[in-house]
Design a protein around this motif. Structure first.
Motif, PDB file in Angstrom:
ATOM      1  N   ALA A 146       0.834  -1.198   0.000  1.00  0.00           N
ATOM      2  CA  ALA A 146       0.000   0.000   0.000  1.00  0.00           C
ATOM      3  C   ALA A 146       0.861   1.236   0.000  1.00  0.00           C
ATOM      4  CB  ALA A 146      -0.921  -0.011   1.231  1.00  0.00           C
ATOM      5  N   GLY A 147       0.184   2.406   0.154  1.00  0.00           N
ATOM      6  CA  GLY A 147       0.899   3.665   0.213  1.00  0.00           C
ATOM      7  C   GLY A 147       0.205   4.742  -0.571  1.00  0.00           C
ATOM      8  N   ALA A 148      -0.727   4.362  -1.426  1.00  0.00           N
ATOM      9  CA  ALA A 148      -1.449   5.372  -2.194  1.00  0.00           C
ATOM     10  C   ALA A 148      -2.473   6.047  -1.304  1.00  0.00           C
ATOM     11  CB  ALA A 148      -2.164   4.724  -3.385  1.00  0.00           C
ATOM     12  N   ALA A 149      -2.729   7.330  -1.575  1.00  0.00           N
ATOM     13  CA  ALA A 149      -3.703   8.073  -0.787  1.00  0.00           C
ATOM     14  C   ALA A 149      -5.095   7.519  -1.043  1.00  0.00           C
ATOM     15  CB  ALA A 149      -3.656   9.548  -1.177  1.00  0.00           C
ATOM     16  N   PRO A 150      -5.913   7.386   0.017  1.00  0.00           N
ATOM     17  CA  PRO A 150      -7.272   6.921  -0.196  1.00  0.00           C
ATOM     18  C   PRO A 150      -8.055   7.945  -1.000  1.00  0.00           C
ATOM     19  CG  PRO A 150      -6.949   7.659   2.063  1.00  0.00           C
ATOM     20  CD  PRO A 150      -5.608   7.636   1.415  1.00  0.00           C
ATOM     21  N   ALA A 151      -8.993   7.508  -1.779  1.00  0.00           N
ATOM     22  CA  ALA A 151      -9.775   8.424  -2.605  1.00  0.00           C
ATOM     23  C   ALA A 151     -11.240   8.099  -2.467  1.00  0.00           C
ATOM     24  CB  ALA A 151      -9.351   8.309  -4.069  1.00  0.00           C
ATOM     25  N   VAL A 152     -12.065   9.098  -2.619  1.00  0.00           N
ATOM     26  CA  VAL A 152     -13.509   8.913  -2.601  1.00  0.00           C
ATOM     27  C   VAL A 152     -14.016   9.120  -4.015  1.00  0.00           C
ATOM     28  CG1 VAL A 152     -15.679   9.719  -1.624  1.00  0.00           C
ATOM     29  CG2 VAL A 152     -13.595   9.786  -0.248  1.00  0.00           C
ATOM     30  N   ALA A 153     -14.616   8.089  -4.612  1.00  0.00           N
ATOM     31  CA  ALA A 153     -15.080   8.183  -5.993  1.00  0.00           C
ATOM     32  C   ALA A 153     -16.380   8.947  -6.061  1.00  0.00           C
ATOM     33  CB  ALA A 153     -15.273   6.785  -6.572  1.00  0.00           C
ATOM     34  N   TYR A 159      -6.984  13.513   3.221  1.00  0.00           N
ATOM     35  CA  TYR A 159      -8.134  12.638   3.431  1.00  0.00           C
ATOM     36  C   TYR A 159      -9.376  13.519   3.495  1.00  0.00           C
ATOM     37  CZ  TYR A 159      -4.488   9.443   5.186  1.00  0.00           C
ATOM     38  OH  TYR A 159      -3.359   8.669   5.335  1.00  0.00           O
ATOM     39  N   SER A 160     -10.353  13.256   2.657  1.00  0.00           N
ATOM     40  CA  SER A 160     -11.562  14.083   2.630  1.00  0.00           C
ATOM     41  C   SER A 160     -12.791  13.286   3.070  1.00  0.00           C
ATOM     42  CB  SER A 160     -11.789  14.646   1.226  1.00  0.00           C
ATOM     43  OG  SER A 160     -10.753  15.560   0.889  1.00  0.00           O
ATOM     44  N   CYS A 161     -13.602  13.901   3.937  1.00  0.00           N
ATOM     45  CA  CYS A 161     -14.838  13.290   4.416  1.00  0.00           C
ATOM     46  C   CYS A 161     -15.698  14.388   5.021  1.00  0.00           C
ATOM     47  CB  CYS A 161     -14.546  12.168   5.418  1.00  0.00           C
ATOM     48  SG  CYS A 161     -13.638  12.726   6.890  1.00  0.00           S
ATOM     49  N   THR A 216     -16.888  10.850   9.269  1.00  0.00           N
ATOM     50  CA  THR A 216     -17.545   9.796   8.507  1.00  0.00           C
ATOM     51  C   THR A 216     -16.464   8.803   8.060  1.00  0.00           C
ATOM     52  OG1 THR A 216     -17.368  11.186   6.532  1.00  0.00           O
ATOM     53  CG2 THR A 216     -19.471  11.209   7.717  1.00  0.00           C
ATOM     54  N   SER A 217     -16.878   7.648   7.590  1.00  0.00           N
ATOM     55  CA  SER A 217     -15.942   6.539   7.373  1.00  0.00           C
ATOM     56  C   SER A 217     -14.933   6.769   6.255  1.00  0.00           C
ATOM     57  CB  SER A 217     -16.730   5.250   7.083  1.00  0.00           C
ATOM     58  OG  SER A 217     -17.548   5.415   5.933  1.00  0.00           O
ATOM     59  N   ALA A 218     -15.132   7.784   5.410  1.00  0.00           N
ATOM     60  CA  ALA A 218     -14.216   7.995   4.286  1.00  0.00           C
ATOM     61  C   ALA A 218     -12.822   8.422   4.723  1.00  0.00           C
ATOM     62  CB  ALA A 218     -14.794   9.041   3.322  1.00  0.00           C
TER      63      ALA A 218
END
Length: 299
Positions: free
Chosen positions: A17-24, A187-189, A212-214
């Protein structure tokens, strides 16, 4: 508190891993044609768009990387450009270790360094502290360092402005970004709500922010500013999350309501509000815990 960074790095290496999480963004199964869209639907969408706040594209400018955590260069509504700049992070990120419950550290000499990042996450300077102005893990989880540089010096030398700490309570539902200088990741949420008491091990924090969970923050994101996307202001400081589903243990905080009922939310992360801090700093960005409006814990 987040797990030790060595454990995080090991886990990332194993998982690749290592990539930033994203919200589609949501995608429709089939695009609607102009003829199929009703006038009332268009009107509802237009009203919703008009009512929604304008969101900013938050970046990493003004964030810093500590040796073990994240942080940010911050100012208060009444700070002057000529004031010594401040760095905000967590109390559990102190180089001297976790403060004990009830322990409050004030105006202690420090020469700690911070890597200053620009909007792209590139390290552009090393900033140095002159002292730890305030640090505690009681009621909140915060550290505030005073730097040897002023805001004007940082702005003129590197083109980077400090983030402003909002001096009013944040609002549930607000779109936020957790900006980690350590990982150079956003990280956006949204703010899901507020926790009467958040208990983790020996420590208890009051009126904490629940995401929120994002926002799946990890070790090293501790101390990251939580930024309101509509104002660009700091409304909280990221500090912990329940990793394993355990109850009220280190790295597994639990929520306690006013009646004493305990709720465990595995995989949910939290932050500590910062709106109380500005009232405790006066002329020249100097700490004054005796100020009439200051309610931060005192030594």
């Amino acid at each position: 508190m987040r797990k030790p960074l060595v454990a995080v790095l090991f886990a990332l290496a194993i998982a690749g891993a290592g990539a930033a999480p994203a919200v589609a963004a949501p995608v429709s199964a089939k695009p609607a044609t102009a003829s199929a869209a009703s006038a009332s639907t268009i009107a509802v969408k237009a009203d919703a768009k008009a009512a929604a706040p304008t969101l900013r594209a938050v970046n990493l400018a003004g964030t810093v990387a500590l040796s073990n955590c994240s942080g940010s260069v911050v100012r208060f509504p009444n700070s002057l450009d000529t004031d010594p700049a401040l760095v905000l992070s967590n109390g559990h990120c102190l180089s001297t270790g976790f403060p004990e419950p009830g322990e409050v550290l004030v105006n202690q000499a420090s020469s700690r360094t911070f890597g200053l990042l620009n909007s792209a996450g590139t390290r552009v300077a090393t900033l140095r502290a002159s002292k730890l102005a305030y640090g505690t893990m009681t009621d909140t989880d915060v550290s505030i360092y005073q730097l040897t540089s002023t805001y004007a010096t940082i702005k003129n030398s590197y083109g980077i402005s400090a983030l402003t700490v909002q001096d009013t309570h944040p609002t549930a539902g607000t779109a936020i970004t957790v900006a980690s200088g350590y990982w150079k990741t956003l990280y956006s949420c949204n703010i899901d709500g507020f926790v009467y008491r958040l208990k983790e091990g020996d420590w208890t924090w009051k009126d904490s922010v629940r995401y929120t969970s994002a926002c799946q923050t990890i070790g090293g994101t501790s101390g990251s500013p939580v930024i309101d996307q509509s104002t660009g202001k700091v409304v909280a400081v990221n500090n912990t999350g329940n990793e394993d589903g355990a109850r009220c243990t280190e790295n597994n905080p639990c929520e306690v309501d006013a009646s004493g009922n305990v709720t465990v939310r595995q995989g949910i992360n939290y932050a500590q509000e910062t709106y109380l801090i500005p009232a405790c700093f006066t002329t020249g960005n100097q700490l004054n815990l005796s100020a009439s409006a200051c309610t931060l814990p005192k030594p």
